[in-house]
Design an enzyme around this catalytic site. Structure first.
Site, PDB file in Angstrom:
ATOM      1  N   LYS A  34       0.832  -1.208   0.000  1.00  0.00           N
ATOM      2  CA  LYS A  34       0.000   0.000   0.000  1.00  0.00           C
ATOM      3  C   LYS A  34       0.869   1.260   0.000  1.00  0.00           C
ATOM      4  O   LYS A  34       0.614   2.196  -0.760  1.00  0.00           O
ATOM      5  CB  LYS A  34      -0.960  -0.030   1.204  1.00  0.00           C
ATOM      6  CG  LYS A  34      -1.995  -1.147   1.073  1.00  0.00           C
ATOM      7  CD  LYS A  34      -2.770  -1.447   2.353  1.00  0.00           C
ATOM      8  CE  LYS A  34      -3.568  -2.753   2.148  1.00  0.00           C
ATOM      9  NZ  LYS A  34      -4.395  -3.124   3.315  1.00  0.00           N
ATOM     10  N   GLN A  82      -4.751  -2.046   9.568  1.00  0.00           N
ATOM     11  CA  GLN A  82      -4.596  -3.351   8.924  1.00  0.00           C
ATOM     12  C   GLN A  82      -5.162  -4.452   9.822  1.00  0.00           C
ATOM     13  O   GLN A  82      -4.817  -4.529  10.996  1.00  0.00           O
ATOM     14  CB  GLN A  82      -3.106  -3.594   8.624  1.00  0.00           C
ATOM     15  CG  GLN A  82      -2.821  -4.856   7.845  1.00  0.00           C
ATOM     16  CD  GLN A  82      -3.334  -4.820   6.406  1.00  0.00           C
ATOM     17  OE1 GLN A  82      -3.311  -3.791   5.739  1.00  0.00           O
ATOM     18  NE2 GLN A  82      -3.820  -5.949   5.932  1.00  0.00           N
ATOM     19  N   ASP A 142     -11.213   1.904   3.791  1.00  0.00           N
ATOM     20  CA  ASP A 142     -11.465   0.454   3.712  1.00  0.00           C
ATOM     21  C   ASP A 142     -12.962   0.160   3.563  1.00  0.00           C
ATOM     22  O   ASP A 142     -13.345  -0.954   3.219  1.00  0.00           O
ATOM     23  CB  ASP A 142     -10.946  -0.262   4.977  1.00  0.00           C
ATOM     24  CG  ASP A 142      -9.620  -0.987   4.728  1.00  0.00           C
ATOM     25  OD1 ASP A 142      -9.230  -1.124   3.553  1.00  0.00           O
ATOM     26  OD2 ASP A 142      -8.990  -1.418   5.719  1.00  0.00           O
TER      27      ASP A 142
HETATM   28  C1  BQF Z   1      -1.140 -10.449  -6.030  1.00  0.00           C
HETATM   29  C2  BQF Z   1      -5.573  -9.541   2.440  1.00  0.00           C
HETATM   30  C3  BQF Z   1      -6.417 -11.532   3.465  1.00  0.00           C
HETATM   31  C4  BQF Z   1      -6.519 -10.868   4.690  1.00  0.00           C
HETATM   32  C5  BQF Z   1      -6.165  -9.544   4.799  1.00  0.00           C
HETATM   33  C6  BQF Z   1      -1.249  -8.292  -4.782  1.00  0.00           C
HETATM   34  C7  BQF Z   1      -2.038  -8.203  -2.516  1.00  0.00           C
HETATM   35  C8  BQF Z   1      -2.193  -9.582  -2.532  1.00  0.00           C
HETATM   36  C9  BQF Z   1      -1.895 -10.311  -3.670  1.00  0.00           C
HETATM   37  C10 BQF Z   1      -2.374  -7.386  -1.322  1.00  0.00           C
HETATM   38  C11 BQF Z   1      -5.046  -8.789   1.300  1.00  0.00           C
HETATM   39  C12 BQF Z   1      -4.911  -9.445  -0.035  1.00  0.00           C
HETATM   40  C13 BQF Z   1      -4.619  -7.479   1.492  1.00  0.00           C
HETATM   41  C14 BQF Z   1      -1.433  -9.670  -4.792  1.00  0.00           C
HETATM   42  C15 BQF Z   1      -3.968  -6.670   0.409  1.00  0.00           C
HETATM   43  C16 BQF Z   1      -4.652  -8.411  -1.118  1.00  0.00           C
HETATM   44  O1  BQF Z   1      -0.296 -10.021  -6.833  1.00  0.00           O
HETATM   45  O2  BQF Z   1      -1.818 -11.470  -6.239  1.00  0.00           O
HETATM   46  C17 BQF Z   1      -1.569  -7.547  -3.644  1.00  0.00           C
HETATM   47  O3  BQF Z   1      -1.561  -6.631  -0.877  1.00  0.00           O
HETATM   48  N1  BQF Z   1      -3.629  -7.485  -0.712  1.00  0.00           N
HETATM   49  C18 BQF Z   1      -4.785  -6.884   2.773  1.00  0.00           C
HETATM   50  O4  BQF Z   1      -4.457  -5.720   2.981  1.00  0.00           O
HETATM   51  O5  BQF Z   1      -5.319  -7.587   3.785  1.00  0.00           O
HETATM   52  C19 BQF Z   1      -5.683  -8.883   3.671  1.00  0.00           C
HETATM   53  C20 BQF Z   1      -5.947 -10.878   2.348  1.00  0.00           C
END
Ligand code: BQF
Length: 292
Positions: free
Chosen positions: A53, A97, A120
């Site tokens: 992020k 987060q 969010d």
């Molecule tokens: C990719 C998330 C579960 C729980 C809390 C790119 C992200 C992930 C994969 C990413 C996720 C999942 C995020 C890919 C943010 C997605 O290239 O496939 C980016 O950063 N995510 C989160 O903030 O909290 C989570 C999944």
């Protein structure tokens, strides 16, 4: 069946092009959109997401702040940080987060965020506005899936969308968006307690999977020619991989992709869209602040 691979980075790239125009316009008028992210504790997956992020903000020329707090942070301390960000004019949107350490009440934390900065889209005010189709911040993952469908030209009106999973962050809001006027889908939500789940997923024209179980959806569970959106981000051990582990979705991609008309990969599918929609919400928050 030849299967279209719906690329997250490709769809996100289009949206970033549109966001850059809006960011540059705002910056010329003296306002730089600002996002803050609070991370509590040392969960390795969360550390990666928070880094993603911050890095994207930098790439787009947005202001970003990452606040890292120790695992032992009290709820009171976290609420004080939220209060400060609510009042900080350089921060237009922020998020905490998830998941949080067990001693902190997530609901209390989410409710402390000013809904106008809740990029969010987890605050009950934004959840409620989403449900009744009023302006507000949409949760990033369902909004990202929605954009992937729209920008890939996938017809949703009258289609049977089956959502697998009922979380507050993905499954429930995803179902709400697809049933909304404009999307016009017929929606079924299935989950861990659903009886004969496969008989329902096989009826899906569009199958959206967010159940958090690696390769849960196998080829016998999908209809020939369906569109499959895989929201799963499961890290599994893989000794053949340089890092010893790799990311897999909730869908058995290799087998399912032979049977369906379109599918999102993992990585490189919904994940990048999630980050993209967070940036989009932040730009919107800054525009709202400017015109207020
Ligand atoms: C990719 C998330 C579960 C729980 C809390 C790119 C992200 C992930 C994969 C990413 C996720 C999942 C995020 C890919 C943010 C997605 O290239 O496939 C980016 O950063 N995510 C989160 O903030 O909290 C989570 C999944």
């Amino acid at each position: 069946m030849s299967c279209k691979i719906i690329s997250g980075p490709e769809v996100a790239g289009q949206i970033y092009d549109e966001l850059r125009v809006r960011i540059d316009r705002m910056k010329s008028s003296g306002l730089t959109p600002g996002l803050a992210v609070i991370l509590v504790g040392n969960d390795p997956a969360s550390q990666v997401y928070v880094r993603n992020k911050g890095r994207k903000c930098e790439e787009l020329g947005m202001h970003s702040e990452t606040i890292v707090l120790p695992e032992e942070t009290t709820e009171e301390e976290l609420l004080a940080r939220i209060d400060a960000l609510n009042k900080d004019p350089a921060i237009h949107g922020f998020l905490v987060q998830l998941p949080l350490p067990g001693h902190i009440d997530e609901d209390k934390v989410i409710q402390a965020i000013d809904p106008a900065k809740d990029v969010d889209g987890f605050h009950p005010v934004n959840v409620g506005n989403m449900l009744i189709g009023k302006p507000g911040f949409l949760p990033a993952t369902p909004a990202g899936v929605q954009q992937m469908l729209i920008r890939s030209g996938i017809e949703t009106a009258g289609k049977h969308v089956v959502v697998v999973g009922r979380s507050n962050i993905v499954g429930k809001p995803m179902a709400a968006l697809m049933v909304q006027r404009g999307a016009d889908s017929t929606v079924t939500v299935v989950h861990s307690r659903t009886k004969d789940l496969a008989s329902i997923t096989r009826q899906a024209d569009i199958l959206i999977v967010a159940i958090g179980k690696p390769r849960f959806i196998t080829e016998d569970m999908v209809k020939e020619g369906a569109v499959v959106i895989d929201v799963g981000t499961n890290r599994i051990e893989d000794p053949t991989h340089p890092k010893g582990s790799r990311l897999v979705g909730d869908v058995d991609y290799d087998n399912v992709s032979k049977k369906v008309s379109a599918i999102t990969p993992v990585p490189g599918g919904v994940g990048p869209m999630t980050i993209c929609m967070l940036m989009s919400n932040t730009v919107k928050a800054a525009e709202n602040a400017q015109s207020r």
